[in-house]
Design an enzyme around this catalytic site. Sequence first.
Site, PDB file in Angstrom:
ATOM      1  N   GLY A  68       0.841  -1.185   0.000  1.00  0.00           N
ATOM      2  CA  GLY A  68       0.000   0.000   0.000  1.00  0.00           C
ATOM      3  C   GLY A  68       0.879   1.238   0.000  1.00  0.00           C
ATOM      4  N   TYR A  69       0.252   2.378  -0.197  1.00  0.00           N
ATOM      5  CA  TYR A  69       0.978   3.640  -0.325  1.00  0.00           C
ATOM      6  C   TYR A  69       0.501   4.642   0.717  1.00  0.00           C
ATOM      7  CZ  TYR A  69       2.969   1.650  -4.429  1.00  0.00           C
ATOM      8  OH  TYR A  69       3.675   0.832  -5.262  1.00  0.00           O
ATOM      9  N   ILE A  70       1.450   5.118   1.517  1.00  0.00           N
ATOM     10  CA  ILE A  70       1.164   6.169   2.492  1.00  0.00           C
ATOM     11  C   ILE A  70       1.073   7.500   1.758  1.00  0.00           C
ATOM     12  CG2 ILE A  70       2.119   7.443   4.465  1.00  0.00           C
ATOM     13  CD1 ILE A  70       3.348   4.735   5.388  1.00  0.00           C
TER      14      ILE A  70
END
Length: 154
Positions: free
Chosen positions: A27-29
């Site tokens: 996932g991407y912060i």
Amino acid sequence: MEIERKFLVREDSFVDEAFDAKRMVQGYICADAERSVRVRICGEEGFLTIKSASNERGWSRYEFEKPVALNEAGELMKLCLPGLIDKVRYYVKAGRHTWEVDVFHGENEGLVVAEIELESEDEVFELPSWIGKEVSGDPRYYNAMLAVHPYSAW
């Protein structure tokens, strides 16, 4: 500095040539045109990766990656933007290079992309028979973009 070329995959004979395969969820912060901050869980390992924007060709960019404890990666995953990447990565030797072939699942089901990391942009490499069109520099194929605009919605 990461130097990488990316290609679509025409057919699945690479599976028989693979010497390893690993499931990855990431996932991407943060994910925008200038940078991305990624959390990845690969088996029992966690990683935090920061990448800059790619150069004009889309082949090179700065990459910083550090292992993190699995429980920390799980906590960081809770901070990610909506849209996770779920894929199996196959590792295939061709010549003196190792290709990483990502078979996507979930909302990106049906997409198969092969990447090769190089030491320089002009390095010569062998193209396996299953390699198709080059998509290096096409932002639609960046994992950060696939998390937000999945292949199934194209």
